[in-house]
Design an enzyme around this catalytic site. Structure first.
Site, PDB file in Angstrom:
ATOM      1  N   CYS A  99       6.715  38.054  -1.341  1.00 32.81           N
ATOM      2  CA  CYS A  99       8.114  37.744  -1.614  1.00 32.81           C
ATOM      3  C   CYS A  99       8.400  36.334  -1.112  1.00 32.81           C
ATOM      4  CB  CYS A  99       9.005  38.749  -0.888  1.00 32.81           C
ATOM      5  SG  CYS A  99      10.771  38.476  -1.137  1.00 32.81           S
ATOM      6  N   HIS A 141      10.880  45.492  -7.329  1.00 31.60           N
ATOM      7  CA  HIS A 141      10.951  44.560  -6.199  1.00 31.60           C
ATOM      8  C   HIS A 141      12.206  43.693  -6.299  1.00 31.60           C
ATOM      9  CE1 HIS A 141       9.112  41.579  -3.274  1.00 31.60           C
ATOM     10  NE2 HIS A 141      10.109  40.893  -3.803  1.00 31.60           N
ATOM     11  N   GLU A 142      12.438  43.110  -7.474  1.00 32.63           N
ATOM     12  CA  GLU A 142      13.579  42.196  -7.610  1.00 32.63           C
ATOM     13  C   GLU A 142      14.904  42.942  -7.466  1.00 32.63           C
ATOM     14  OE1 GLU A 142      13.141  39.142  -7.320  1.00 32.63           O
ATOM     15  OE2 GLU A 142      10.973  39.311  -7.563  1.00 32.63           O
ATOM     16  N   HIS A 145      16.277  43.655  -4.040  1.00 33.55           N
ATOM     17  CA  HIS A 145      17.008  42.567  -3.366  1.00 33.55           C
ATOM     18  C   HIS A 145      18.520  42.715  -3.544  1.00 33.55           C
ATOM     19  CE1 HIS A 145      13.867  39.904  -1.868  1.00 33.55           C
ATOM     20  NE2 HIS A 145      13.231  39.959  -3.022  1.00 33.55           N
TER      21      HIS A 145
END
Ligand code: NI
Length: 176
Positions: A99, A141-142, A145
């Site tokens: 990341c 993953h994104e 956030h």
């Protein structure tokens, strides 16, 4: 404009981001340009708005042949606002992640192998896809956030978390 990427420890990375309410605006276009410029400059696979200090539910991602992800399939470049993820089945798969907000490190993270995602592009056009494997991993993953979740929080075995240079000596793997 290339923006600074916040690093783990900055409390802004832990916040819940707000939905985009108006599409097609100069402000949204400027944000997306900054995300693109920053992701390109750092050779990342994806970037979420909170990583540049903007608390909106906007992510971008995309992978062309990238020496850092030698086994990764290509992922089309995508701009996704207000994403909704729906796992297809409960199969999880472990895989290495990095990341841009956790530079120089890698960890093994379980992610859903298959999922459907939907959302909107910067003009408000609806996007809906069913994806699997690496594409599914990048999206998860994104989108994490946007809910203040960084991948180290999902690592189950911290022995599989460390500095990239130590984990993969001699390999040309970057920071993201
Ligand atoms: Ni990230």
């Amino acid at each position: 404009m290339i923006r600074d990427v916040l690093r783990m420890g900055d409390p802004r990375l832990l916040e819940i981001s707000q939905p985009v309410e108006r599409f097609g605006t100069p402000e949204l276009f400027a944000l997306i340009r900054d995300l693109q410029d920053t992701m390109a400059a750092l050779n990342g696979a994806g970037l979420a708005a909170p990583q540049i200090g903007v608390g909106l539910r906007v992510v971008i991602f995309g992978v062309q042949r990238n020496p850092r992800y030698p086994d990764a399939e290509e992922v089309p470049f995508t701009i996704l606002c207000n994403p909704v993820l729906t796992p297809l089945g409960d199969e999880l798969e472990d895989g290495w992640e990095g990341c841009l907000s956790v530079p120089g490190m890698r960890g093994v993270v379980p992610r859903y192998k298959r999922l459907r995602y939907s959302g909107f592009d910067q003009h408000g056009a609806r996007i809906e896809r069913e994806v699997s494997d690496f594409h599914a991993r990048v999206v998860q993953h994104e989108c994490d956030h946007l809910d203040g979740v960084l991948y180290p929080m999902r690592i189950r075995d911290l022995r599989q978390f460390g500095f990239t240079e130590e984990l993969f000596p001699g390999e040309d793997i970057g920071d993201d």
